[in-house]
Scaffold this motif. Structure first.
Motif, PDB file in Angstrom:
ATOM      1  N   VAL A  25       0.858  -1.177   0.000  1.00 25.15           N
ATOM      2  CA  VAL A  25       0.000   0.000   0.000  1.00 25.15           C
ATOM      3  C   VAL A  25       0.896   1.228   0.000  1.00 25.15           C
ATOM      4  CG1 VAL A  25      -1.766   1.286   1.264  1.00 25.15           C
ATOM      5  CG2 VAL A  25      -1.785  -1.228   1.284  1.00 25.15           C
ATOM      6  N   SER A  26       0.635   2.142  -0.902  1.00 26.33           N
ATOM      7  CA  SER A  26       1.396   3.385  -0.992  1.00 26.33           C
ATOM      8  C   SER A  26       0.470   4.550  -0.645  1.00 26.33           C
ATOM      9  CB  SER A  26       1.948   3.550  -2.407  1.00 26.33           C
ATOM     10  OG  SER A  26       2.679   4.733  -2.513  1.00 26.33           O
ATOM     11  N   GLN A  27       0.908   5.392   0.292  1.00 28.25           N
ATOM     12  CA  GLN A  27       0.100   6.524   0.724  1.00 28.25           C
ATOM     13  C   GLN A  27       0.687   7.833   0.209  1.00 28.25           C
ATOM     14  OE1 GLN A  27       0.318   6.094   4.985  1.00 28.25           O
ATOM     15  NE2 GLN A  27      -1.455   4.743   5.046  1.00 28.25           N
ATOM     16  N   ALA A  28      -0.190   8.787  -0.059  1.00 31.00           N
ATOM     17  CA  ALA A  28       0.225  10.138  -0.454  1.00 31.00           C
ATOM     18  C   ALA A  28      -0.518  11.135   0.430  1.00 31.00           C
ATOM     19  CB  ALA A  28      -0.105  10.390  -1.927  1.00 31.00           C
ATOM     20  N   ALA A  29       0.060  12.329   0.563  1.00 30.78           N
ATOM     21  CA  ALA A  29      -0.598  13.382   1.333  1.00 30.78           C
ATOM     22  C   ALA A  29      -0.640  14.643   0.481  1.00 30.78           C
ATOM     23  CB  ALA A  29       0.150  13.641   2.636  1.00 30.78           C
ATOM     24  N   PHE A  30      -1.826  15.020   0.027  1.00 25.70           N
ATOM     25  CA  PHE A  30      -1.987  16.235  -0.753  1.00 25.70           C
ATOM     26  C   PHE A  30      -2.240  17.408   0.187  1.00 25.70           C
ATOM     27  CE2 PHE A  30      -2.493  13.246  -4.102  1.00 25.70           C
ATOM     28  CZ  PHE A  30      -2.152  13.918  -5.267  1.00 25.70           C
ATOM     29  N   ALA A  36      -5.814  12.378   1.250  1.00 30.33           N
ATOM     30  CA  ALA A  36      -4.824  11.343   1.570  1.00 30.33           C
ATOM     31  C   ALA A  36      -5.150  10.061   0.804  1.00 30.33           C
ATOM     32  CB  ALA A  36      -4.787  11.087   3.073  1.00 30.33           C
ATOM     33  N   PRO A  37      -4.943  10.076  -0.507  1.00 32.85           N
ATOM     34  CA  PRO A  37      -5.231   8.864  -1.283  1.00 32.85           C
ATOM     35  C   PRO A  37      -4.168   7.786  -1.067  1.00 32.85           C
ATOM     36  CG  PRO A  37      -4.273  10.521  -2.694  1.00 32.85           C
ATOM     37  CD  PRO A  37      -4.460  11.155  -1.337  1.00 32.85           C
ATOM     38  N   SER A  38      -4.544   6.569  -1.387  1.00 32.75           N
ATOM     39  CA  SER A  38      -3.591   5.467  -1.332  1.00 32.75           C
ATOM     40  C   SER A  38      -3.854   4.533  -2.506  1.00 32.75           C
ATOM     41  CB  SER A  38      -3.707   4.706  -0.008  1.00 32.75           C
ATOM     42  OG  SER A  38      -4.960   4.071   0.089  1.00 32.75           O
TER      43      SER A  38
END
Length: 111
Positions: A25-30, A36-38
């Protein structure tokens, strides 16, 4: 004829059977717009060697269920790990079965 059909069916079942899985699972923070999509990458395979892959600049080496590396006999090593928005490996889990132990042991096997 029946024997031929049974053999072909057995080959077909063996071809699609997967004992081990890895979910990353890869998380991002906009910041703007906020969110916070993953995303998840999944790989299922028939084990025949230790599991080795690269993620977040690290090479992970985990036990597969294929003898002699793990518990053998298709017991199944099912792993999940998350790469957070800072590139850190977190939330490492496995289902046991002679696999690399969940948590810190899995993270330590990635360097």
């Amino acid at each position: 004829m029946k024997r031929l059909m049974f053999s072909l069916a057995a080959l077909g079942l063996a071809a699609v059977a997967h004992a081990d899985t890895v979910n990353i699972v890869s998380q991002a923070a906009f910041v703007s717009p906020s969110g916070a999509p993953s995303s998840t990458i999944s790989m299922a395979f028939t084990p025949n060697a230790p599991i080795v892959f690269k993620v977040a600049g690290k090479t992970c080496r985990w036990v597969s269920s294929s003898s002699p590396w793990g518990s053998g006999g298709g017991a199944g090593c099912n792993y999940s790990i998350t790469v957070d928005d800072g590139g850190n490996l977190i939330n490492a889990s496995s289902n046991g079965n002679g696999c690399t132990a969940a948590g810190q042991a899995m993270i330590a096997a990635c360097n």
